[in-house]
Design a protein around this motif. Sequence first.
Motif, PDB file in Angstrom:
ATOM      1  N   GLY A  21       0.821  -1.211   0.000  1.00 14.22           N
ATOM      2  CA  GLY A  21       0.000   0.000   0.000  1.00 14.22           C
ATOM      3  C   GLY A  21       0.852   1.257   0.000  1.00 14.22           C
ATOM      4  O   GLY A  21       0.562   2.223  -0.716  1.00 14.22           O
ATOM      5  N   GLN A  22       1.903   1.254   0.791  1.00 16.32           N
ATOM      6  CA  GLN A  22       2.793   2.408   0.843  1.00 16.32           C
ATOM      7  C   GLN A  22       3.586   2.539  -0.454  1.00 16.32           C
ATOM      8  O   GLN A  22       3.867   3.639  -0.912  1.00 16.32           O
ATOM      9  CB  GLN A  22       3.734   2.307   2.040  1.00 16.32           C
ATOM     10  N   GLU A  23       3.932   1.404  -1.046  1.00 18.85           N
ATOM     11  CA  GLU A  23       4.675   1.437  -2.311  1.00 18.85           C
ATOM     12  C   GLU A  23       3.858   2.108  -3.400  1.00 18.85           C
ATOM     13  O   GLU A  23       4.387   2.880  -4.198  1.00 18.85           O
ATOM     14  CB  GLU A  23       5.065   0.021  -2.730  1.00 18.85           C
ATOM     15  N   ARG A  24       2.558   1.831  -3.433  1.00 16.58           N
ATOM     16  CA  ARG A  24       1.694   2.465  -4.434  1.00 16.58           C
ATOM     17  C   ARG A  24       1.717   3.980  -4.314  1.00 16.58           C
ATOM     18  O   ARG A  24       1.628   4.701  -5.308  1.00 16.58           O
ATOM     19  CB  ARG A  24       0.257   1.959  -4.294  1.00 16.58           C
ATOM     20  N   LYS A  25       1.845   4.465  -3.073  1.00 19.69           N
ATOM     21  CA  LYS A  25       1.842   5.911  -2.843  1.00 19.69           C
ATOM     22  C   LYS A  25       3.214   6.544  -3.068  1.00 19.69           C
ATOM     23  O   LYS A  25       3.309   7.674  -3.547  1.00 19.69           O
ATOM     24  CB  LYS A  25       1.428   6.210  -1.403  1.00 19.69           C
ATOM     25  N   PHE A  26       4.274   5.847  -2.688  1.00 16.84           N
ATOM     26  CA  PHE A  26       5.577   6.488  -2.577  1.00 16.84           C
ATOM     27  C   PHE A  26       6.686   5.922  -3.459  1.00 16.84           C
ATOM     28  O   PHE A  26       7.819   6.370  -3.371  1.00 16.84           O
ATOM     29  CB  PHE A  26       6.059   6.437  -1.123  1.00 16.84           C
ATOM     30  N   MET A  35      12.544   4.037   2.902  1.00 17.85           N
ATOM     31  CA  MET A  35      11.243   3.943   3.557  1.00 17.85           C
ATOM     32  C   MET A  35      10.794   2.491   3.661  1.00 17.85           C
ATOM     33  O   MET A  35      10.288   2.060   4.701  1.00 17.85           O
ATOM     34  CB  MET A  35      10.199   4.751   2.781  1.00 17.85           C
ATOM     35  N   GLU A  36      11.002   1.736   2.580  1.00 17.45           N
ATOM     36  CA  GLU A  36      10.615   0.328   2.574  1.00 17.45           C
ATOM     37  C   GLU A  36      11.419  -0.453   3.613  1.00 17.45           C
ATOM     38  O   GLU A  36      10.878  -1.285   4.331  1.00 17.45           O
ATOM     39  CB  GLU A  36      10.839  -0.264   1.182  1.00 17.45           C
ATOM     40  N   LYS A  37      12.699  -0.164   3.701  1.00 13.47           N
ATOM     41  CA  LYS A  37      13.555  -0.835   4.686  1.00 13.47           C
ATOM     42  C   LYS A  37      13.085  -0.522   6.108  1.00 13.47           C
ATOM     43  O   LYS A  37      13.017  -1.419   6.954  1.00 13.47           O
ATOM     44  CB  LYS A  37      15.001  -0.404   4.498  1.00 13.47           C
TER      45      LYS A  37
END
Length: 62
Positions: A21-26, A35-37
């Motif tokens: 979900g965060q990947e879709r945004k950022f 951020m992913e780490k």
Amino acid sequence: MANKLTDNCTTEVQLDKIIKGQERKFRWRDDWPAMEKALQESGAAAIAAHKEARKPTTVSSE
């Protein structure tokens, strides 16, 4: 940000959904890998804390 999102994370499946979900945004941001780490690390810590809290306590038979 990572702590707020993963505070109540209890399974790897939940963590994967949060990250996706965060990947879709950022994902367009230059700092997305960091951020992913951070999400991965805080999620793993939350899952470990949840598993530790769910362990049955051993009672001595004295």
